[in-house]
Design a protein around this motif. Structure first.
Motif, PDB file in Angstrom:
ATOM      1  N   VAL A 194       0.856  -1.183   0.000  1.00  0.00           N
ATOM      2  CA  VAL A 194       0.000   0.000   0.000  1.00  0.00           C
ATOM      3  C   VAL A 194       0.888   1.227   0.000  1.00  0.00           C
ATOM      4  O   VAL A 194       1.756   1.377   0.874  1.00  0.00           O
ATOM      5  N   GLU A 195       0.705   2.091  -1.006  1.00  0.00           N
ATOM      6  CA  GLU A 195       1.548   3.267  -1.125  1.00  0.00           C
ATOM      7  C   GLU A 195       1.322   4.236   0.025  1.00  0.00           C
ATOM      8  O   GLU A 195       2.256   4.883   0.504  1.00  0.00           O
ATOM      9  N   ILE A 196       0.073   4.349   0.478  1.00  0.00           N
ATOM     10  CA  ILE A 196      -0.269   5.241   1.588  1.00  0.00           C
ATOM     11  C   ILE A 196      -0.563   4.359   2.799  1.00  0.00           C
ATOM     12  O   ILE A 196      -1.575   3.669   2.837  1.00  0.00           O
ATOM     13  N   PRO A 197       0.311   4.310   3.809  1.00  0.00           N
ATOM     14  CA  PRO A 197       0.060   3.427   4.960  1.00  0.00           C
ATOM     15  C   PRO A 197      -1.129   3.912   5.779  1.00  0.00           C
ATOM     16  O   PRO A 197      -1.571   5.060   5.694  1.00  0.00           O
ATOM     17  N   VAL A 199      -4.397   1.823   6.571  1.00  0.00           N
ATOM     18  CA  VAL A 199      -5.718   1.441   6.054  1.00  0.00           C
ATOM     19  C   VAL A 199      -6.574   1.048   7.257  1.00  0.00           C
ATOM     20  O   VAL A 199      -6.434  -0.035   7.811  1.00  0.00           O
ATOM     21  N   THR A 200      -7.479   1.960   7.670  1.00  0.00           N
ATOM     22  CA  THR A 200      -8.282   1.727   8.870  1.00  0.00           C
ATOM     23  C   THR A 200      -9.731   1.392   8.552  1.00  0.00           C
ATOM     24  O   THR A 200     -10.443   0.897   9.416  1.00  0.00           O
ATOM     25  N   ILE A 201     -10.198   1.669   7.331  1.00  0.00           N
ATOM     26  CA  ILE A 201     -11.573   1.351   6.943  1.00  0.00           C
ATOM     27  C   ILE A 201     -11.525   0.755   5.541  1.00  0.00           C
ATOM     28  O   ILE A 201     -10.824   1.283   4.668  1.00  0.00           O
ATOM     29  N   MET A 202     -12.269  -0.333   5.311  1.00  0.00           N
ATOM     30  CA  MET A 202     -12.340  -0.936   3.982  1.00  0.00           C
ATOM     31  C   MET A 202     -13.792  -1.237   3.642  1.00  0.00           C
ATOM     32  O   MET A 202     -14.557  -1.705   4.489  1.00  0.00           O
ATOM     33  N   ARG A 203     -14.172  -0.926   2.407  1.00  0.00           N
ATOM     34  CA  ARG A 203     -15.492  -1.234   1.874  1.00  0.00           C
ATOM     35  C   ARG A 203     -15.304  -1.893   0.504  1.00  0.00           C
ATOM     36  O   ARG A 203     -14.226  -1.835  -0.086  1.00  0.00           O
ATOM     37  N   GLN A 204     -16.369  -2.494  -0.033  1.00  0.00           N
ATOM     38  CA  GLN A 204     -16.290  -3.164  -1.324  1.00  0.00           C
ATOM     39  C   GLN A 204     -17.599  -2.998  -2.076  1.00  0.00           C
ATOM     40  O   GLN A 204     -18.681  -3.039  -1.490  1.00  0.00           O
ATOM     41  N   THR A 205     -17.485  -2.750  -3.400  1.00  0.00           N
ATOM     42  CA  THR A 205     -18.621  -2.795  -4.306  1.00  0.00           C
ATOM     43  C   THR A 205     -18.282  -3.771  -5.431  1.00  0.00           C
ATOM     44  O   THR A 205     -17.225  -4.412  -5.406  1.00  0.00           O
ATOM     45  N   ASN A 206     -19.155  -3.870  -6.418  1.00  0.00           N
ATOM     46  CA  ASN A 206     -18.858  -4.772  -7.526  1.00  0.00           C
ATOM     47  C   ASN A 206     -17.847  -4.189  -8.489  1.00  0.00           C
ATOM     48  O   ASN A 206     -17.500  -4.831  -9.485  1.00  0.00           O
ATOM     49  N   ARG A 207     -17.327  -2.982  -8.204  1.00  0.00           N
ATOM     50  CA  ARG A 207     -16.327  -2.354  -9.077  1.00  0.00           C
ATOM     51  C   ARG A 207     -14.976  -2.180  -8.404  1.00  0.00           C
ATOM     52  O   ARG A 207     -13.946  -2.360  -9.045  1.00  0.00           O
ATOM     53  N   PHE A 209     -12.406  -2.049  -4.526  1.00  0.00           N
ATOM     54  CA  PHE A 209     -12.154  -2.022  -3.098  1.00  0.00           C
ATOM     55  C   PHE A 209     -11.938  -0.560  -2.716  1.00  0.00           C
ATOM     56  O   PHE A 209     -11.212   0.162  -3.403  1.00  0.00           O
ATOM     57  N   PHE A 210     -12.511  -0.120  -1.579  1.00  0.00           N
ATOM     58  CA  PHE A 210     -12.324   1.238  -1.097  1.00  0.00           C
ATOM     59  C   PHE A 210     -11.538   1.166   0.201  1.00  0.00           C
ATOM     60  O   PHE A 210     -11.930   0.452   1.134  1.00  0.00           O
ATOM     61  N   CYS A 211     -10.420   1.891   0.269  1.00  0.00           N
ATOM     62  CA  CYS A 211      -9.575   1.888   1.454  1.00  0.00           C
ATOM     63  C   CYS A 211      -9.505   3.297   2.013  1.00  0.00           C
ATOM     64  O   CYS A 211      -9.096   4.242   1.306  1.00  0.00           O
ATOM     65  N   LEU A 220      -9.326   3.931  -4.354  1.00  0.00           N
ATOM     66  CA  LEU A 220     -10.155   2.940  -5.029  1.00  0.00           C
ATOM     67  C   LEU A 220      -9.236   1.957  -5.720  1.00  0.00           C
ATOM     68  O   LEU A 220      -8.384   2.367  -6.527  1.00  0.00           O
ATOM     69  N   ARG A 221      -9.375   0.666  -5.417  1.00  0.00           N
ATOM     70  CA  ARG A 221      -8.430  -0.335  -5.892  1.00  0.00           C
ATOM     71  C   ARG A 221      -9.135  -1.406  -6.707  1.00  0.00           C
ATOM     72  O   ARG A 221     -10.309  -1.700  -6.499  1.00  0.00           O
ATOM     73  N   ASP A 222      -8.344  -1.996  -7.634  1.00  0.00           N
ATOM     74  CA  ASP A 222      -8.863  -3.025  -8.521  1.00  0.00           C
ATOM     75  C   ASP A 222      -9.210  -4.289  -7.729  1.00  0.00           C
ATOM     76  O   ASP A 222      -8.483  -4.690  -6.825  1.00  0.00           O
ATOM     77  N   LEU A 223     -10.312  -4.936  -8.103  1.00  0.00           N
ATOM     78  CA  LEU A 223     -10.772  -6.112  -7.357  1.00  0.00           C
ATOM     79  C   LEU A 223      -9.840  -7.292  -7.512  1.00  0.00           C
ATOM     80  O   LEU A 223      -9.805  -8.180  -6.660  1.00  0.00           O
ATOM     81  N   ARG A 224      -9.085  -7.363  -8.617  1.00  0.00           N
ATOM     82  CA  ARG A 224      -8.219  -8.532  -8.846  1.00  0.00           C
ATOM     83  C   ARG A 224      -6.793  -8.282  -8.393  1.00  0.00           C
ATOM     84  O   ARG A 224      -6.213  -9.078  -7.671  1.00  0.00           O
ATOM     85  N   SER A 225      -6.217  -7.165  -8.825  1.00  0.00           N
ATOM     86  CA  SER A 225      -4.793  -6.909  -8.561  1.00  0.00           C
ATOM     87  C   SER A 225      -4.551  -6.035  -7.352  1.00  0.00           C
ATOM     88  O   SER A 225      -3.410  -5.891  -6.925  1.00  0.00           O
ATOM     89  N   PHE A 226      -5.594  -5.384  -6.796  1.00  0.00           N
ATOM     90  CA  PHE A 226      -5.486  -4.481  -5.665  1.00  0.00           C
ATOM     91  C   PHE A 226      -4.646  -3.244  -5.992  1.00  0.00           C
ATOM     92  O   PHE A 226      -4.127  -2.587  -5.103  1.00  0.00           O
ATOM     93  N   LYS A 227      -4.496  -2.949  -7.264  1.00  0.00           N
ATOM     94  CA  LYS A 227      -3.754  -1.748  -7.655  1.00  0.00           C
ATOM     95  C   LYS A 227      -4.671  -0.530  -7.582  1.00  0.00           C
ATOM     96  O   LYS A 227      -5.872  -0.615  -7.800  1.00  0.00           O
ATOM     97  N   VAL A 228      -4.066   0.642  -7.304  1.00  0.00           N
ATOM     98  CA  VAL A 228      -4.841   1.873  -7.159  1.00  0.00           C
ATOM     99  C   VAL A 228      -5.364   2.305  -8.516  1.00  0.00           C
ATOM    100  O   VAL A 228      -4.599   2.461  -9.477  1.00  0.00           O
ATOM    101  N   GLU A 229      -6.692   2.490  -8.613  1.00  0.00           N
ATOM    102  CA  GLU A 229      -7.315   2.984  -9.830  1.00  0.00           C
ATOM    103  C   GLU A 229      -7.617   4.482  -9.734  1.00  0.00           C
ATOM    104  O   GLU A 229      -7.421   5.224 -10.684  1.00  0.00           O
ATOM    105  N   HIS A 230      -8.117   4.908  -8.557  1.00  0.00           N
ATOM    106  CA  HIS A 230      -8.418   6.324  -8.316  1.00  0.00           C
ATOM    107  C   HIS A 230      -8.115   6.637  -6.867  1.00  0.00           C
ATOM    108  O   HIS A 230      -7.972   5.738  -6.029  1.00  0.00           O
ATOM    109  N   GLU A 231      -8.031   7.956  -6.587  1.00  0.00           N
ATOM    110  CA  GLU A 231      -7.721   8.377  -5.220  1.00  0.00           C
ATOM    111  C   GLU A 231      -8.416   9.698  -4.955  1.00  0.00           C
ATOM    112  O   GLU A 231      -8.371  10.631  -5.772  1.00  0.00           O
ATOM    113  N   PHE A 232      -9.109   9.775  -3.811  1.00  0.00           N
ATOM    114  CA  PHE A 232      -9.790  10.998  -3.392  1.00  0.00           C
ATOM    115  C   PHE A 232      -9.068  11.543  -2.165  1.00  0.00           C
ATOM    116  O   PHE A 232      -8.880  10.832  -1.177  1.00  0.00           O
TER     117      PHE A 232
END
Length: 1197
Positions: A194-197, A199-207, A209-211, A220-232
């Motif tokens: 994890v690039e940003i240490p 991770v205290t809350i995790m959620r999931q949708t069908n698109r 992982f939210f950390c 927002l991370r990919d469901l298969r590779s756990f790579k960062v797709e977006h960041e807020f």
């Protein structure tokens, strides 16, 4: 309430929020709590009882229904509504968990999870509850029993977990990684950086992982590779909580101010469709928790730590009128959760009190909850009746009071006789493997019974049963124990027992009394041993594969040909497919198909072996077909045996297994598309029939070959995907029909079982009263002498569990149809042996092999093969001409009755692969084997090493006039490196037991000339390049250093293993004699089978029976006055020394004509060795033994 010592800011809220509170006792608490309780002026002692009377609830509006105390004075750290039952779980800062049942919050269970750390998250599963603490993950039953306790690293600081599916869990915390844990194996399977240490809350949708991170960001991370797709970047200070619903993400947190962090009253809302922020939502409370509560609208519940709760729409304006107040016993709310039905809210405060708010008087926590199991009341007064007919019924179930009086069962000695239970006989396997130390015997546990449990044997008839038929279990809960099915001993997984000498003293002959060669199972991915044997005993495949040779370094066809050559040479000794499996592991397609098993998975049997071997079957046929399609190869590697085996662009595998099919797609618009293709095997497709209807195997096979199915496909006429009817027709039948059974579930297993039962009833009905037991049927056959052509009545045992026919008849019709029917011996007699070939397009296929999956929970299961070995194999090995069915279970080979090959008891013996071959198949092919390896492989070749120079050359290649002849001597030595370390355990008596030997790989091979003017000069000195990771170069013993095997930096003559293997194969085939020390191990690691008359091993030449083996270094010092292997070993020096020792042996034994005089020399050698403790002396400390009197007549070389 007493607010002294708390934050002054919270005291300001107290007067407004708790105006009705008494300074001593909360007015909302039940006055009954004060019964028998002495009040403390600093606080109130509370019991774990309901603290509020039931109140009137208005439908659709959340109001407080109940409050209970979980643990007095200990803050609640987490709350969670059970997703499967009507229960609410809470965890405290003291590590204690409590559950409450139903809206009335009746206490269900309470237990300690951790002794020191707080519970940080709770997750309910079907069979239990997961609790996460700082560095511990514990899975417990709802009653409090521990299912597993997974301890994380002490440096971990975990805060959140997320259940991604029924068996996979993500765990995150303040460190810079997230762990993935498999709940089935309770092992860490992945570690995602994890690039940003934090991770205290995790959620999931069908698109995604939210950390949620402590820095205030949401990734927002990919469901298969756990790579960062977006960041807020939500908040500048820290993140407090966030939730996701539909296309919206809402977050609350803290912002950085000049005075520090301040709670931000603006909720950040993001649109997940456009991945951008929308208008922030201003609320009127300090948000600490938030949840979407989507009932009629997507409203948000925002909760402050002081107890204020506000509802609002995420895209609207917050209304102060929508605020309600939770009255906590403590000053702060610590946790908040929403039930799955959205009908209930749970709050936990800092004084250990839990508040339940609902929108109806009788809420349900889940839409569909299962019934909760409660503890049974004590049944002392109404004891259940006991069944005395059960032998395993323990007498301890009868409650007996403690008394000193004489019991009724204590009969006097005159009226009774002692009859102790007979001790059961000791397991024969224990006696066989027992090793005695003094008067105590030690043996490994054969694991045929549960530990320390022996069933009662009160009846004489019990002794008639095998030990596996006894279910050693407690009578309580017997229905829950899995039924134990008896697996015949020859079908069980075989293992090699290793000793100090490795495999040298293991009795393989005990498992294989034939002259056919088994395969060793200890190599990684050796699950395919049974399929290798099936391919070997297909005579055309055996011959044509051995005629193949190409230049590819990792060619499965070449390696399989080398392995078949070893199986041909073996006279009952097992072989190993290490080089073939090494090449197999390098094929990318094999890894992509999941055919490469980890050692742990293979040993434990976690992989589905039946599916695995069927995928392997498809893969190997396709790969061999591709490998053998080479058309232009150099002269030294040309395919021998003539080009008559294959046509241009095709392969011999294609000719044997390929089946031309015609695929027809018919759209509902009437458009028809026909495409021609080919397949190497077929997969059985079973009918959807639950009525128990009788199906012949031929019917199911025809349905599978001429497959018809409805599917969506592209229609060129309609220009879109349309429902189509796809059918498959046969153009040309293969010579070898390969069938994957696809019995991968209980549905297919039940189909086989039902069909076998129906076939058994029909067979019994067909034979009428003639059918007999096996013993009488065998006696009849002996009396009749079983004359040829006479069909004898089968026994009952031979007809059970049989649905598969030994022969099938297939006919191609004129309209591209296919007729398939079972073909029996009776049909053969009725129509005559040649009837099947009289008509064009009619063929009879005979069953040649069945591969079965053995289900054995004790060993994880295994794969075995039944193979009908043909006449040519018996002629070569045993000099007789007949056919016989054999069981091949790795290195166990045993002849079996032909009916056993088609009997499948689906409880433990499941069919996986079937091989049918055309009758008289061998007559269709030229089965001559011409060795494709030519003398040119010994000539000079380029090195793979880039830095290799002429100054580093350590050998002179053979010239054309030096080519070895039959009987020439060649000195050989090899050096090895370790790929995997040895796995061993210490027994209770202190001895070491090898579980798995170290995996070695050849690193250097040296051959020196044994005669001629250049005797002693090497002509092969190859360093073998390896792509596998080396764990130990064994430099002290091998002389190999790191970098010697790397083509980028090595200065040695580096070659591939295949190149050097071909050189040694040519020397073996030409008939040279190898001289060396310890050649048995060398040839084993190189994976070569050398005839014993071509091996001259000095370790056995200078050896006395029942004495120790002597090292090459000591023999060289004793006989040759040579000091070798000083700091390290050198294979050139060792090979020369072995040649000189062989010359010395011939000299001392007068070419073997004076064994008595040589025996005296050996006695002197062993006496000297014992005096010297088998150590070579230092140069000045001891004179050479050749000057001793006993060797006065021996001349040095």
């Amino acid at each position: 309430m007493n607010f002294e010592g708390l934050d002054p800011g919270l005291a300001e809220f107290a007067s407004a929020m708790h105006s009705t509170l008494d300074p001593v006792l909360d007015a909302h608490l039940n006055p009954s709590l004060l019964q028998n309780v002495e009040l403390d002026p600093e606080g109130v002692a509370l019991e774990a009882l309901p603290v509020q009377e039931s109140v009137h609830i208005m439908e659709g509006v959340y109001s407080e229904l109940h409050s209970v105390v979980a643990e007095v004075g200990v803050p609640v750290s987490v709350s969670h509504f059970d997703l499967h039952e009507e229960m609410l779980w809470v965890g405290s800062h003291g590590g204690h968990a409590t559950s409450f049942f139903g809206p009335a919050l009746e206490r269900y269970s309470s237990f300690q999870v951790n002794g020191s750390d707080d519970i940080r998250q709770i997750q309910s599963l079907e069979n239990g509850i997961l609790f996460l603490t700082k560095n511990n993950l514990k899975y417990m039953a709802r009653g409090g029993l521990i299912i597993f306790d997974y301890l994380l690293d002490e440096s971990e600081d975990m805060h959140s977990l997320l259940l991604t599916d029924s068996s996979t869990l993500l765990v995150g915390g303040l460190q810079n990684h997230v762990l993935e844990i498999d709940l089935n194996t309770v092992q860490e399977t992945q570690k995602y950086a994890v690039e940003i240490p934090g991770v205290t809350i995790m959620r999931q949708t069908n698109r995604f992982f939210f950390c949620g991170h402590t820095s205030g960001k949401v990734s927002l991370r990919d469901l298969r590779s756990f790579k960062v797709e977006h960041e807020f970047d939500a908040f500048s200070g820290s993140l407090s909580d966030f939730d996701v619903h539909g296309n919206l993400l809402a977050a609350c947190g803290f912002s950085s101010r000049l005075t520090g962090l301040a709670c931000d009253r603006f909720l950040k809302v993001y649109d997940l469709r456009m991945m951008r922020a929308i208008t922030p939502l201003q609320v009127h409370v300090d948000p600490a928790f938030l949840r979407f509560i989507p009932t009629y609208t997507s409203r948000l519940a925002i909760i402050s730590q002081s107890g204020q709760c506000q509802f609002c729409e995420p895209t609207g304006l917050a209304n102060p009128a929508d605020i309600f107040h939770v009255n906590p016993v403590g000053p702060l709310l610590m946790t908040f959760d929403v039930s799955a039905s959205k009908q209930a809210l749970a709050f936990g405060d800092s004084e250990g009190c839990v508040h339940l708010w609902t929108d109806s008087p009788e809420p349900s926590f889940n839409p569909y909850s299962r019934e909760t199991e409660f503890a049974l009341p004590c049944l002392v007064d109404s004891l259940p009746p006991l069944d005395w007919s059960q032998d395993l019924l323990p007498l301890s179930l009868i409650p007996v009071p403690l008394t000193t009086d004489t019991l009724l069962s204590d009969w006097p000695a005159a009226n009774s006789a002692p009859a102790p239970r007979r001790a059961p006989p000791v397991d024969a396997e224990i006696l066989r493997t027992m090793k005695k130390v003094g008067f105590i015997g030690y043996a490994p546990n054969p694991r045929t019974r549960l530990r320390n449990q022996i069933p009662y044997r009160l009846k004489e008839s019990d002794s008639e049963f095998d030990s596996f038929s006894q279910v050693t279990e407690s009578p309580i809960g017997r229905e829950e124990e899995p039924h134990l099915h008896m697996v015949s001993k020859k079908y069980r997984k075989v293992t090699i027992k290793y000793s100090k000498l490795g495999l040298e003293d293991f009795d393989f002959k005990h498992y294989n009394k034939t002259l056919f060669a088994g395969l060793e199972p200890h190599i990684p991915n050796a699950y395919c041993n049974c399929m290798i044997q099936v391919l070997y005993f297909l005579e055309p495949v055996r011959c044509l594969i051995q005629n193949h040779l190409c230049q590819k370094e990792f060619c499965l066809a070449c390696e399989l040909g080398f392995l078949f050559h070893m199986l041909d040479l073996s006279r009952g000794d097992p072989c190993q497919g290490s080089n073939f499996l090494r090449a197999f592991r390098t094929i990318p397609e094999a890894s992509a198909l999941g055919l490469i098993l980890a050692d742990s998975d293979e040993a434990s049997g976690k992989g589905n072996l039946a599916r695995l071997i069927q995928r392997w079957n498809r893969f190997i046929l396709t790969q061999l077909h591709q490998d053998m399609q080479e058309l232009e190869v150099p002269q030294a590697y040309r395919v021998a045996g003539g080009s008559s085996f294959c046509s241009s662009g095709d392969s011999v595998i294609g000719q044997l297994f390929n089946c031309e099919v015609e695929n027809c797609s018919l759209c509902r618009c009437g458009s028809e598309t026909v495409r021609a293709s080919s397949t190497l095997l077929f997969t059985l497709s079973y009918p959807e029939d639950k009525t128990g209807k009788n199906y012949d195997f031929a019917q199911v096979l025809k349905r599978s070959i001429c497959l018809e199915q409805n599917t969506q496909a592209w229609c060129d006429n309609c220009e879109k995907y349309q429902p189509t009817i796809q059918t498959r027709n046969i153009r040309h039948l293969p010579d070898i029909l390969v069938i994957n059974c696809e019995v991968n579930s209980s549905k297919e297993a039940d189909f086989w079982r039902i069909q076998a039962e129906v076939a058994f009833k029909m067979s019994v009905k067909k034979h009428g009263g003639e059918i007999k037991n096996k013993e009488f049927a065998l006696a009849d056959r002996k009396d009749l002498g079983n004359p040829e052509g006479l069909l004898l009545c089968p026994s009952i045992e031979e007809l059970k569990n049989v649905w598969l026919p030994f022969s099938i008849r297939m006919k191609m019709t004129k309209n591209k149809g296919l007729d398939v029917c079972n073909w029996t011996d009776g049909d053969e007699m009725q129509w005559g042996p040649a009837r099947a070939e009289e008509e064009h397009g009619v063929y009879v296929y005979d069953l040649m092999a069945t591969v079965v999956h053995i289900l054995d929970s004790r060993t994880g299961g295994s794969l075995v093969a039944h193979i009908k070995v043909g006449e040519t194999y018996h002629q070569r090995k045993e000099g007789v001409t007949h056919q016989q069915w054999y069981l091949f279970n790795d290195f166990l080979i045993e002849p079996i009755d032909k009916h056993e090959a088609v009997q499948f008891d689906m409880n433990w013996k499941v069919p996986a692969i079937l091989y049918y071959v055309k009758r008289n198949l061998n007559s269709r092919y030229n089965l001559n084997i011409k060795n494709p390896i030519e003398a040119s492989v010994l000539l000079a070749e380029a090195s793979l090493a880039r830095k290799q120079r002429k100054t580093h050359t350590t050998f002179i290649p053979l010239m054309l006039n030096e080519m070895p002849q039959v009987g020439d001597l060649v000195g050989l030595d090899a050096e090895f490196v370790t790929l995997n370390e040895e796995e061993a355990e210490l027994r209770s008596d202190g001895t070491k037991s090898t579980i798995k030997p170290s995996q070695m790989s050849v690193a250097r091979i040296t051959c020196v000339r044994g005669q001629g003017p250049n005797e002693g000069i090497p002509f092969i000195d190859d360093y073998i390049s390896t792509q596998e990771q080396v764990v130990d170069y064994l430099t002290q013993y091998s002389g190999i250093k790191p970098g010697d095997l790397d083509a980028k930096i090595s200065s040695k003559h580096l070659t591939t293993l295949k190149s050097t293997y071909l050189k040694l194969r040519f020397l073996i085939d030409i008939g040279v004699k190898f001289v060396g020390h310890g050649l048995q191990k060398d040839f084993r690691v190189i994976n070569l089978m050398v005839p014993k008359d071509q091996v001259l091993d000095t370790v056995y030449l200078f050896h006395m029976p029942r004495k120790r083996m002597i090292s090459l270094r000591f023999l060289a010092w004793y006989f040759l006055d040579l000091k070798i292997q000083g700091e390290t070993h050198d294979s050139i020096e060792d090979a020369r020394t072995a040649l000189q020792l062989y010359r010395k042996y011939l000299e001392l034994s007068k070419n073997g004509t004076e064994p008595e005089s040589f025996h005296k020399v050996l006695k002197g050698l062993y006496e000297k060795g014992r005096k010297m403790d088998w150590k070579v002396p230092e140069p000045e400390s001891q004179t050479s033994p050749k000057n001793a009197a006993v060797f006065s007549s021996v001349l040095a070389l």
